[in-house]
Scaffold this active site. Structure first.
Site, PDB file in Angstrom:
ATOM      1  N   ASP A  39       0.846  -1.190   0.000  1.00  0.00           N
ATOM      2  CA  ASP A  39       0.000   0.000   0.000  1.00  0.00           C
ATOM      3  C   ASP A  39       0.883   1.243   0.000  1.00  0.00           C
ATOM      4  O   ASP A  39       1.812   1.335   0.787  1.00  0.00           O
ATOM      5  CB  ASP A  39      -0.874  -0.027   1.266  1.00  0.00           C
ATOM      6  CG  ASP A  39      -2.119   0.818   1.137  1.00  0.00           C
ATOM      7  OD1 ASP A  39      -1.984   2.004   0.818  1.00  0.00           O
ATOM      8  OD2 ASP A  39      -3.219   0.281   1.350  1.00  0.00           O
ATOM      9  N   HIS A  93      -8.163  -2.284  -8.717  1.00  0.00           N
ATOM     10  CA  HIS A  93      -7.958  -1.099  -7.879  1.00  0.00           C
ATOM     11  C   HIS A  93      -6.905  -0.164  -8.468  1.00  0.00           C
ATOM     12  O   HIS A  93      -7.129   1.048  -8.526  1.00  0.00           O
ATOM     13  CB  HIS A  93      -7.590  -1.525  -6.451  1.00  0.00           C
ATOM     14  CG  HIS A  93      -7.443  -0.368  -5.516  1.00  0.00           C
ATOM     15  ND1 HIS A  93      -8.501   0.436  -5.163  1.00  0.00           N
ATOM     16  CD2 HIS A  93      -6.360   0.128  -4.868  1.00  0.00           C
ATOM     17  CE1 HIS A  93      -8.076   1.379  -4.330  1.00  0.00           C
ATOM     18  NE2 HIS A  93      -6.777   1.218  -4.138  1.00  0.00           N
TER      19      HIS A  93
END
Lengths: 404, 404
Positions: free
Chosen positions: B213, B303
């Site tokens: 992330d 995503h």
């Protein structure tokens, strides 16, 4: 579910992809902390579980579970023990659990330990009271206690400690998920600590009241004397120990109204160095006989005067953590100490100290025990064994009439 | 109170002790981390507040406050700003706050930063909407949102970050205590992160879903371009930025039912290295045009395909933390991402990206935004100034008819 999602994901298309096993794609295992060069893995196998004599890690989460009614059986308990043993043996070593769905979260264990214990209610629920260590009892009521049921009890406890919250979070998830059909979470308590001296990670910490905490503690051969069970009462329990969990709320708003001198008299130590009021260094022995102008320098009702062992037999291992949780509406703090004590026999070691504290500690006005629980921490295991196996095998033998 | 307690403590006796000032007894200030040799202090004064461009620390606590009705005035806000500025200027440098009741908890700040912001409701409550940055707005509703009021809004926000939870706990207590008569805590959110590569603490982290992330982020001159306000709309706001707080719950139970390949298609990156599905390393540029057998290798609704900026103007600073809170009864996890984004103008930067995600991100099935808030992070201060002073002085001048 997975197929549905995949179709949704791909929309009009379709995609063929290999199905590599999770373990195969995990990167190299981190066995040492690059910042310090220290080993970041604690041993799993051995005569004792980790997380007791282990140099205290910076983070701890304690999970208490109750077995679901239909799984309050020896078979149910054995299933959980086998799962947790397999999980702990891998996760503590930086390996993903079997069928780990987030295997990358396992690769930096940061000295993760997993420590499993049984509460007195487990022996009742499974009708195993004959195998219950005599040293495993609920604590007596103390007049200072304001216990809340949400912070007490539990059939099972798992203490997870590591130097980073990430492996703790991952291990909590794995251990909880794998037994969710058999057990429910009763409570979760989390804490943190940092050593006062980075170079002495096993040394004392500072609690959120500002006090140096954990100065008096055990070392070396004292573990055999004061912590590890010798199997005299229950064979199967040799190598185990009794854990007392006390959640002690700090009444910070009134504590902060005290002057610094008063705080030091309450504690019996200076706030700066943690030295006893009769000394200069934290490690100095307090002199309870010292007087100035006829008045004791360390007040006889100060915390150290009462919390200290008055007899040799009253010693035990302190392994405390701070907690700091979001406060209830209208308040600004909900913090205190997750006091974790390990000993062979709380009735002889912890209880007399706690009774003295309860009866007369000046600090009582600013701290409130709100949670309490006792657990028999299982002995360690060898490779191929599972946690609790000695007990459960003995139960099987007794049930089958084969006591020899 | 202190006198009563002291008398209680001493029982029959009485004791005279010096009243040394708290600051005098604090030990030497730790200015570097002995483990790494890195500086453990972040600067407080400067054109921008810390905690934005600062290399992300491992722990974050965000506190939102509402002014009590009787203190919804410029004078009330100024009092709070003066207190917080004084506290932050000292605590970030490893010095106890003025009248700090636990001064020893301040001595190891571990790169503590304190970052103060104003919510849109503050400008309403104080009738200062003419001074409100045009870029500070509540976010539009997104169809994926399931917002809970307990995780949104707030007149004021304070973000506290450090590499250890202890200085964060202490700073939370000091800042909250000092304004408790003027403001109430609306919400508290806590998070943690650790860098994937210890040697690259500003690099990406791993979230609790197992994903890498924060791969795409800003650096260097991009801060001037995308993060810091230039004062074009409101003079006083030059050097500030807009903070978007999104609490994004991970639906771990269903996520964990997905196969690893499906998860990677949902994200568009491999779980192991974080490389795009078309690359080998995390830093490789994804190739959204790559096809195999006519099918895109990175699904167009993955995503990364949607969260990535499609126009240059859509870039912003991501500074996310994981959260992992005790779950509600009957559940086993309450975890997710405390997504913190900093940018000059969310309407031009964050909102188009979030709209794309809301409209079509495959990941939506496994993540749920449950909290949302916007704040104008104040410009930094010089020594002698207090946070928000440029705004509040301008308001005074306007009130007094002196607009020059």
């Amino acid at each position: 579910m997975a197929e549905l999602s995949r179709r949704r994901l791909l929309g009009a298309g379709a995609l063929v992809a290999g199905t590599a096993g999770a373990a195969a794609v995990v990167g190299p295992r981190l066995v040492s902390d690059p910042a310090t060069g220290e080993a970041a893995v604690e041993p799993f196998y051995g005569p004792h579980q980790g997380g007791v004599a282990t140099v205290p890690q910076r983070y701890a989460t304690l999970l208490a579970f109750d077995l679901r009614p239909e799984h309050r059986t020896v078979a149910g308990l054995r299933s959980i023990m086998k799962l947790w043993t397999a999980d702990a043996a891998r996760l503590t070593q930086g390996l993903p659990a079997l069928a780990d769905t987030e295997p990358e979260l396992a690769t930096s264990p940061a000295r993760l330990t997993v420590t499993v214990g049984y509460g007195p209610t487990l022996f009742d629920a499974l009708r195993l009271t004959r195998a219950q260590p005599a040293t495993l009892r609920e604590l007596p009521a103390f007049s200072v206690d304001r216990l809340e049921p949400r912070w007490g009890g539990g059939h099972l406890v798992v203490q997870l400690c590591a130097d980073s919250p990430l492996p703790v979070s991952h291990a909590v998830r794995v251990l909880t998920k794998n037994v969710r059909s058999m057990a429910t979470v009763r409570w979760i308590q989390r804490g943190f600590r940092e050593p006062i001296r980075t170079e002495d990670p096993a040394g004392s910490m500072r609690n959120l009241m500002g006090q140096v905490d954990g100065t008096v503690n055990l070392a070396g051969s004292q573990f055999d004397q004061f912590v590890w069970d010798h199997g005299e009462d229950q064979d199967w329990f040799a190598g185990g120990t009794i854990l007392i969990v006390r959640r002690i709320r700090a009444e910070m708003d009134t504590w902060d109204q005290l002057g610094r001198d008063t705080k030091e008299l309450v504690v019996g130590r200076t706030l700066g160095s943690g030295a006893p009021l009769t000394g200069h260094q934290e490690s100095d022995e307090p002199d309870f006989d010292a007087h100035v102008g006829g008045i004791p320098v360390i007040p006889p009702n100060s915390h150290i005067a009462l919390a200290r062992h008055h007899k040799d037999s009253e010693q035990f291992l302190r392994r405390p953590y701070n907690y700091d949780d979001p406060p209830p509406a209208g308040q600004i703090s909900d913090s205190g100490l997750l006091f974790l004590a390990f000993q062979r026999d709380p009735a002889a070691q912890f209880v007399p100290v706690q009774q003295r504290i309860s009866d007369g500690d000046a600090l009582n006005e600013w701290v409130t025990p709100v949670g309490s629980a006792s657990f028999a921490v299982l002995p360690g295991v060898r490779e191929g064994e599972y946690l609790g196996q000695r007990l459960l095998d003995a139960v099987d033998r007794a049930t089958n009439g084969d006591n020899g």
